[in-house]
Design an enzyme around this catalytic site. Structure first.
Site, short mmCIF file in Angstrom:
data_model
loop_
_atom_site.label_atom_id
_atom_site.label_comp_id
_atom_site.label_asym_id
_atom_site.label_seq_id
_atom_site.Cartn_x
_atom_site.Cartn_y
_atom_site.Cartn_z
N LYS A 115 0.83 -1.22 0.00
CA LYS A 115 0.00 0.00 0.00
C LYS A 115 0.85 1.25 0.00
O LYS A 115 0.49 2.25 -0.63
CB LYS A 115 -0.94 0.01 1.21
CG LYS A 115 -2.09 -0.96 1.05
CD LYS A 115 -3.23 -0.64 2.00
CE LYS A 115 -4.40 -1.55 1.72
NZ LYS A 115 -5.38 -1.57 2.78
N LYS A 207 -5.05 -9.98 -6.94
CA LYS A 207 -6.20 -10.18 -6.06
C LYS A 207 -7.39 -9.33 -6.52
O LYS A 207 -7.21 -8.20 -6.96
CB LYS A 207 -5.77 -9.75 -4.65
CG LYS A 207 -6.70 -10.14 -3.55
CD LYS A 207 -6.14 -9.69 -2.20
CE LYS A 207 -6.27 -8.19 -2.03
NZ LYS A 207 -5.92 -7.70 -0.70
N LYS A 210 -11.14 -3.84 -4.19
CA LYS A 210 -11.97 -2.65 -4.32
C LYS A 210 -11.23 -1.55 -5.06
O LYS A 210 -11.84 -0.67 -5.65
CB LYS A 210 -12.32 -2.09 -2.93
CG LYS A 210 -13.15 -2.99 -2.07
CD LYS A 210 -13.15 -2.50 -0.61
CE LYS A 210 -13.84 -3.51 0.28
NZ LYS A 210 -13.71 -3.21 1.72
#
Ligand code: TYM
Length: 344
Positions: A115, A207, A210
């Site tokens: 991230k 993956k 969202k």
């Protein structure tokens, strides 16, 4: 290890659309566990603000995840559904855990590295400390079982390390709390079934998420039947036929992913699914997958839209859940303060 009363805890972030990965990796398990365990399901709004959020959007996402929980079959009367920020003990225990966890442990977290990317100097301190808050979410209830997708495994291991270190560091003052030398259980991750890591429909090595810019990469819980059909038909495959055995999935991530999704939706094993569809062409399999996905997700999406318009109802569920969660968390937090030597 001392015996703790079985208690399930899990959380979902209110950031963007809930998708098939959240559903199969986590929420389906949440629903199932209600039959055998006491469960606490949390909309983790404090985790969401580790990256910047628009306040109005956040408010509506908290309600949307609550609506999704209920539409998927979580019963907020028998179990507890609430948003994290209502129960201040999460933040309080997270601070204690910031002082228990070691920098080296958090430095190893792969999700933080992903991230933060190259922009490490500019991400929030909260994003780095996030796994300590996650440990606090679970342990403030002294929960024993945590259903999650595969991507949360490392965070769960860290929660166990934090619980263990707290138990060791304060063993002498923990004794009077009645579980031998353990105040916290070591929470057990429940990561099971054929869809613990649902991958993108456009790239079987990534993956389903969202944050993927392509909406075609995921099936959202609120997608219409037409959208589901379109996305599944466009899903990436390869030129070979479907294999008849698991070994034939090796090196074919997209095919493996679609097989896993089908198996999880129909509640059968991948072996079983391949026995039925192996050797056939993809269009037959994709048509069956469209029918299945529409049959499973359609009613959830419809129910979500119905409940989502009733803010008063959703807010009352959260407040009621918050009150019941606090009643469990508060005495645990009081004990932690006493164990630490705080006066209250
Ligand atoms: P979050 O909000 O990213 O995801 C919610 C749940 O969905 C699972 N999941 C997936 N499972 C399979 N395949 C996928 N592609 C996929 N994408 C998401 C996640 O594993 C998760 O179970 N840090 C957590 C929230 C959290 C939490 C907790 C969970 C905060 N505190 C305490 C358990 C216990 C998160 O960001 O999940």
């Amino acid at each position: 290890m001392a015996q703790f009363k079985p208690l399930v805890f899990s959380g979902v972030q209110p950031t963007g659309n809930l998708h098939l990965g959240n559903y199969l990796g986590a929420i389906v398990k949440f629903v199932e566990l209600q039959k055998t365990h006491e469960c606490i399901y949390c909309v983790v709004d404090m985790h969401a603000i580790t990256v910047q959020q628009d306040p109005e959007q956040l408010r509506s996402s908290i309600r949307e995840v609550t609506a999704a929980f209920i539409a998927c079959g979580i019963d907020p009367k028998t179990h507890i559904v609430f948003n994290q920020s209502q129960v201040a003990e999460h933040a309080e225990l997270a601070w204690v855990f910031n002082c228990v966890a070691r920098m080296g442990w958090l430095n190893r977290m792969t999700q933080f590295k992903e991230k933060a990317g190259k922009d490490r100097e500019n991400v929030s301190v909260g994003l780095f400390a996030y796994p300590a808050l996650m440990a606090a979410d679970i342990l403030v209830y002294r929960a024993t079982h945590v259903p999650v997708g595969e991507d949360q495994k490392q965070h769960l291991e860290l929660s166990r390390d934090i619980a263990q270190k707290f138990n060791n560091d304060f063993a002498a003052s923990i004794e009077k709390y009645g579980h031998g030398d353990a105040f916290f259980p070591l929470p057990e991750p429940l990561i099971q079934g054929p869809a613990t890591r649902v991958m993108s429909l456009r790239d079987g090595t990534k993956k389903m998420s969202k944050s993927d810019p392509s909406d075609n990469s995921r099936l959202n819980l609120t997608d219409s039947a037409d959208t589901i059909a379109q996305k599944v038909r466009k899903a990436k495959t390869d030129p070979e036929a479907l294999p008849s055995e698991i070994a034939g999935l090796a090196g074919r991530p997209e095919v493996d992913n679609l097989t896993g999704i089908y198996a999880a939706l129909v509640d059968r094993s991948k072996e079983d699914v391949l026995r039925e569809f192996g050797g056939g062409n993809f269009s037959t399999f994709k048509n069956a997958l469209v029918d299945l996905a529409v049959a499973k997700l359609g009613p959830i999406g419809d129910e979500m839209k119905k409940i989502a318009s009733d803010n008063a109802y959703l807010d009352s569920v959260l407040v009621d859940g918050g009150n019941r969660a606090r009643a469990i968390a508060a005495p645990n937090m009081k004990a932690v303060k006493d164990i630490l030597g705080f006066i209250s």
